[in-house]
Each structure stands twice: as structure tokens, then as C-alpha cells.
Design a protein around this motif. Sequence first.
Motif, PDB file in Angstrom:
ATOM      1  N   TRP A   1      -0.671  -9.488  -3.599  1.00 48.94           N
ATOM      2  CA  TRP A   1       1.421  -9.529  -3.905  1.00 48.94           C
ATOM      3  C   TRP A   1       2.118  -8.975  -2.628  1.00 48.94           C
ATOM      4  O   TRP A   1       3.098  -9.767  -2.614  1.00 48.94           O
ATOM      5  CB  TRP A   1       1.073  -9.803  -5.475  1.00 48.94           C
ATOM      6  CG  TRP A   1       0.561 -11.271  -6.302  1.00 48.94           C
ATOM      7  CD1 TRP A   1       0.350 -11.892  -5.785  1.00 48.94           C
ATOM      8  CD2 TRP A   1       0.963 -10.821  -7.756  1.00 48.94           C
ATOM      9  NE1 TRP A   1      -0.353 -12.361  -7.039  1.00 48.94           N
ATOM     10  CE2 TRP A   1      -0.144 -12.115  -8.533  1.00 48.94           C
ATOM     11  CE3 TRP A   1       0.854  -9.937  -9.050  1.00 48.94           C
ATOM     12  CZ2 TRP A   1      -0.268 -12.443  -9.713  1.00 48.94           C
ATOM     13  CZ3 TRP A   1       0.913  -9.918 -10.230  1.00 48.94           C
ATOM     14  CH2 TRP A   1       0.335 -11.916 -10.771  1.00 48.94           C
TER      15      TRP A   1
ATOM     16  N   SER B   1       2.205 -11.025   0.452  1.00 52.20           N
ATOM     17  CA  SER B   1       2.673 -12.444   0.159  1.00 52.20           C
ATOM     18  C   SER B   1       4.052 -12.059  -0.411  1.00 52.20           C
ATOM     19  O   SER B   1       5.067 -13.005   0.407  1.00 52.20           O
ATOM     20  CB  SER B   1       2.570 -13.744  -0.393  1.00 52.20           C
ATOM     21  OG  SER B   1       2.420 -12.604  -1.831  1.00 52.20           O
ATOM     22  N   ALA B   2       4.501 -11.008  -0.862  1.00 52.83           N
ATOM     23  CA  ALA B   2       6.321 -10.437  -0.749  1.00 52.83           C
ATOM     24  C   ALA B   2       7.100 -10.707   0.060  1.00 52.83           C
ATOM     25  O   ALA B   2       7.666 -10.296   0.805  1.00 52.83           O
ATOM     26  CB  ALA B   2       5.953  -9.733  -1.477  1.00 52.83           C
TER      27      ALA B   2
ATOM     28  N   GLY C   1       5.850 -11.717   3.668  1.00 53.48           N
ATOM     29  CA  GLY C   1       5.432 -13.342   4.011  1.00 53.48           C
ATOM     30  C   GLY C   1       6.659 -13.509   3.533  1.00 53.48           C
ATOM     31  O   GLY C   1       7.552 -14.561   4.452  1.00 53.48           O
ATOM     32  N   ARG C   2       7.072 -13.913   2.830  1.00 56.89           N
ATOM     33  CA  ARG C   2       8.105 -15.377   2.051  1.00 56.89           C
ATOM     34  C   ARG C   2       9.960 -14.435   2.248  1.00 56.89           C
ATOM     35  O   ARG C   2      10.204 -15.199   2.993  1.00 56.89           O
ATOM     36  CB  ARG C   2       7.958 -15.299   0.489  1.00 56.89           C
ATOM     37  CG  ARG C   2       6.909 -15.714  -0.694  1.00 56.89           C
ATOM     38  CD  ARG C   2       7.209 -16.443  -1.669  1.00 56.89           C
ATOM     39  NE  ARG C   2       7.571 -14.959  -2.456  1.00 56.89           N
ATOM     40  CZ  ARG C   2       6.650 -14.507  -2.866  1.00 56.89           C
ATOM     41  NH1 ARG C   2       5.058 -15.138  -2.592  1.00 56.89           N
ATOM     42  NH2 ARG C   2       6.466 -13.271  -3.327  1.00 56.89           N
ATOM     43  N   THR C   3       9.664 -12.897   2.521  1.00 53.43           N
ATOM     44  CA  THR C   3      10.981 -12.496   2.683  1.00 53.43           C
ATOM     45  C   THR C   3      11.096 -12.955   4.080  1.00 53.43           C
ATOM     46  O   THR C   3      12.124 -13.128   4.825  1.00 53.43           O
ATOM     47  CB  THR C   3      10.734 -10.952   2.278  1.00 53.43           C
ATOM     48  OG1 THR C   3      10.263 -10.895   1.153  1.00 53.43           O
ATOM     49  CG2 THR C   3      12.326 -10.894   2.894  1.00 53.43           C
TER      50      THR C   3
ATOM     51  N   GLN D   1      10.205 -15.217   6.553  1.00 48.92           N
ATOM     52  CA  GLN D   1      10.511 -16.668   6.082  1.00 48.92           C
ATOM     53  C   GLN D   1      11.982 -17.023   6.204  1.00 48.92           C
ATOM     54  O   GLN D   1      12.383 -17.378   6.727  1.00 48.92           O
ATOM     55  CB  GLN D   1       9.631 -17.456   5.594  1.00 48.92           C
ATOM     56  CG  GLN D   1       8.630 -17.940   5.447  1.00 48.92           C
ATOM     57  CD  GLN D   1       7.161 -18.069   4.590  1.00 48.92           C
ATOM     58  OE1 GLN D   1       7.371 -18.806   3.677  1.00 48.92           O
ATOM     59  NE2 GLN D   1       6.361 -19.051   5.292  1.00 48.92           N
ATOM     60  N   GLU D   2      12.603 -16.341   5.296  1.00 53.32           N
ATOM     61  CA  GLU D   2      13.485 -16.251   4.978  1.00 53.32           C
ATOM     62  C   GLU D   2      14.544 -15.561   6.215  1.00 53.32           C
ATOM     63  O   GLU D   2      15.480 -15.797   6.498  1.00 53.32           O
ATOM     64  CB  GLU D   2      14.598 -15.384   4.311  1.00 53.32           C
ATOM     65  CG  GLU D   2      13.698 -16.466   1.893  1.00 53.32           C
ATOM     66  CD  GLU D   2      14.260 -15.616   0.932  1.00 53.32           C
ATOM     67  OE1 GLU D   2      15.676 -15.323   0.460  1.00 53.32           O
ATOM     68  OE2 GLU D   2      13.105 -15.354   0.171  1.00 53.32           O
TER      69      GLU D   2
ATOM     70  N   ALA E   1      15.174  -8.777  -1.706  1.00 52.15           N
ATOM     71  CA  ALA E   1      14.025  -9.602  -2.102  1.00 52.15           C
ATOM     72  C   ALA E   1      13.167  -8.110  -2.815  1.00 52.15           C
ATOM     73  O   ALA E   1      11.879  -8.416  -3.293  1.00 52.15           O
ATOM     74  CB  ALA E   1      13.536 -10.037  -0.746  1.00 52.15           C
TER      75      ALA E   1
ATOM     76  N   GLU F   1      10.535  -9.055  -5.452  1.00 52.95           N
ATOM     77  CA  GLU F   1       9.495  -9.505  -5.086  1.00 52.95           C
ATOM     78  C   GLU F   1       8.659  -8.056  -5.633  1.00 52.95           C
ATOM     79  O   GLU F   1       7.509  -8.165  -6.054  1.00 52.95           O
ATOM     80  CB  GLU F   1       9.112  -9.535  -3.293  1.00 52.95           C
ATOM     81  CG  GLU F   1       9.834 -10.654  -2.846  1.00 52.95           C
ATOM     82  CD  GLU F   1       9.487 -11.589  -2.912  1.00 52.95           C
ATOM     83  OE1 GLU F   1       8.512 -12.107  -4.294  1.00 52.95           O
ATOM     84  OE2 GLU F   1       9.526 -12.907  -2.604  1.00 52.95           O
TER      85      GLU F   1
END
Length: 467
Positions: A297, A300-301, A303-305, A307-308, A342, A346
Motif C-alpha cells: 500500500w 502503490s501510494a 505510484g499513484r501520486t 502518475q498524478e 496525497a 494516502e
Amino acid sequence: MAQRCKIEDPSGFILFPLVVHSFDLVISSIGILSIRSTRDSSVKAPIEDPMAILQKGYSVTIVLAVLTFGGSTRWLLYTEQAPSAWLNFALCGLVGIITAYVFVWITKYYTDYKHEPVRTLALSSSTGHGTNIIAGVSLGLESTALPVLVISVSIISAFWLGHTSGLVDETGSPNGGLFGTAVATMGMLSTAAYILTMDMFGPIADNAGGIVEMSQQPESVREITDVLDAVGNTTKATTKGFAIGSAALASFLLFSAYMDEVASFANESFKQVDIAIPEVFVGGLLGSMLIFLFSAWACSAVGRTAQEVVKEVRRQFIERPGIMDYKEKPDYGRCVAIVASASLREMIKPGALAIISPIVVGFLFRVLGHYTGHPLLGAKVVAAMLMFATVSGILMALFLNTAGGAWDNAKKFIETGALGGKGSDSHKAAITGDTVGDPFKDTAGPSLHVLIKMLATITLVMAPVFL
């Protein structure tokens, strides 16, 4: 221990940790002030190795730590019942101090590009992105071996020194083992202020390098900040290794404290946990799984940020083409806002997982134990969960921290001009490794030693709920 051993004046034993950590502030300050550059700025000379300068300061701090720790044990832990006990405890402190030094050295070996592991990792970049990732993961996995051996030796030797200190209870059985381990933990943390100073060096050097690059300073300036940045990566990694080592020693104590607390609340002996019982084994499995899920987790937090941020940067490039020609300024605030919000948002899910899991598991197995005629089942399952989570967490954190630091410094090594230098195919592969390594060493890895201590603290506080 002081009560069980009928020590007349236990105040020395109570004040001892406070005195040790007060000395830490003094000796670390002396160590910091002892750092001096020997380079004459008027003479054109090669850049000194910043790591060597920091190591000199650390050596001064360690020598002072040994002296003040020995003095503190003689002053506060001397008792008529066992006149030589203070010497055993001084040796426990020495075990802790040596453990800290060895941890710093091991992490430096695996993350500094002067040594073989990082150079081998950099060499793997010359054959592509995939080989860089494989080499980095294998380096991180290998780097768990030596620290675990060091922790194992330090826990057993400190416990044995405390056990043979001569402090016995009314029945004549030795009672200083656990306190010996506690003293070793204090010894390890007796140079913590200096280690934290080395940690702070990392982000300062990193940001200085970023400012130099963005403000388009001459290449000679960037060369200096690159050297500082590479050393900063190593000092950050050594601090994380140090934190994991101290978490391992401290969690052993907190685990013992949990066992004692359960025994006192339940009014029955609770000395061991039998993992041959299926429910207890399941508790251990859940503890190990918790570490992996938490790390997943956390990564992945990131990774998501990321991408943003990438999408936002691309949007700005399309809408403001002048950014690339330095004719327009980017909207920095928007990127900073994405990352800041984030970082808070996150971490709610991983944080909640760490707090709620042991409470839910303990309560469910308590209810199950009540209906199946096993009164302490909840407490035993949580004990196994805590034990397995600590072991898995130490190994996972060592892997993540060292692999991340090594990837970063492999990139720095190539940027010094090795294997084609900046812009080469090797450099591009190393950048991929560094990108993977950042969430490893800056997010998931450092979070784990906090998680280990937090799990131990939560189980200790919530122990009555599991009975």
C-alpha cells in the motif's frame, strides 16, 4: 527487576536511561563540532571524501559514548548485592555501541559506490533496464544476511551478560537478562543524535543539488553537489539501518513486556507461545502478511501520486509551451499541492491497517477461545502476530532501504562519468532503478520500523482486551 532482586535503592536503575540519553546529546554535540574540513580553499586540490569526514566525527562520538556509558553504569548501576553487575551492564552497553557501528559499516558497504556491490549494480545497467532491476533486488535481498547475524549475536550476548550479572531474586534465580538487553538497546541509541545529524545531511545535499541544477550553475558546482548527494544517500541508508537495528532490540523488550503484562492481568504464568497450535500459527501468518500488505500500500501510494504529477506536468507542457524555452514559468504550486495532499491522504489506509489489525485479531480469537475453552487464546495469537510481524518487518525494511540506496548510488556512480556517463544507455537504465528505489527507501522502508514499534506498543496497551 529492582523489586524482584530486592535492591535497596532502585533510583539509579530508574534514572539510568535518562542519564545515558542526556550524555548522548553532549557527546554527539562534541562529535558534530569535531567535524572540520582540512582543505585549503586557496589551493586547487581534489575534493575530500565527505563520508570520511563524517566517519571521523562518528568515531569521536563512539569513543566518548564508550567512556560515558561505562561511567554511567558504575555511577548508577552499582549495588552491594552484586558488586560486579555494573561491569556486565557496561559490557551490554558496549555490545549495543558495537552493533550500531557495525550496522553503519554494513549499510555503507552495500550502498556506497566505492564498494563492490553498487559498482556491480551499475555494471548491470549497461545491459538494460531489466538487468538493473534484477541486480538491485538481489543486492537488497543479500543485504539482509549480515545485519540479522549481528542482531542475533547482540541480543543473545546482551541477554547472557545480564543473566550472569549476579542479580538474583528471592529464589536465587538470575534476573538480569532482560535488563541486559535493555542496556544494549540504550548503548545502541547512545549515539542517536549524531546518527540523526548524518541523516539530515542527506536531504540537505539532495535539495542543494536540485537547486544547483535548476538554477543552471556551472558544471563544476554540480560535480561537488553530486559527491555530497551520493554521500547523503549513504548516510540516509545507514540511519535507516540503524533505526531497524534499534527497533529489533527494542521490539524484543516490548514483546517481553507484553508477555509480562498478560501474565499480571490473567494472574497466571505466560512465558511461552506455542506456534504448533493452529490458531497461534495463523496469528503468525497474519503478522507476516501485515508487513507485506503495508509495504504494498505504501509503494502503490507513491505510484499513484507520481502518475498524478506526471499528468499535471504534461498538461502544463501542452498548455504552456514556453516552459521548455524558459520563456514561461511552470505552476510549481500545483505539483506541490498534489504531492502534499496525497502524502497525508494516502497514509490513512496503511496507518489504519497497522492500528486496527492487532485489535481485531486479538478480540476475535479471544471470543473463539472463550467458546472453545482456551482462556488465553486471544493473547497467544496476538503474541505470535507481533513476533512474526517483527521478524518479517526487520527483513523487509533492510531489503527495501538497502536496495533503494544502492539503486540511487549506482545512478550517481554512472553520473561521475563511469560506463558512459550522463545520457548513456547505462544511465537511462540506472534512472529506472532509481525510480523503483525511491518508494522503497523513502516510503515503505522507513515506515516499517515505525510500524514494528507501533504494533508492539498497541498490543501492549490493548493487552487487557485480548484476555
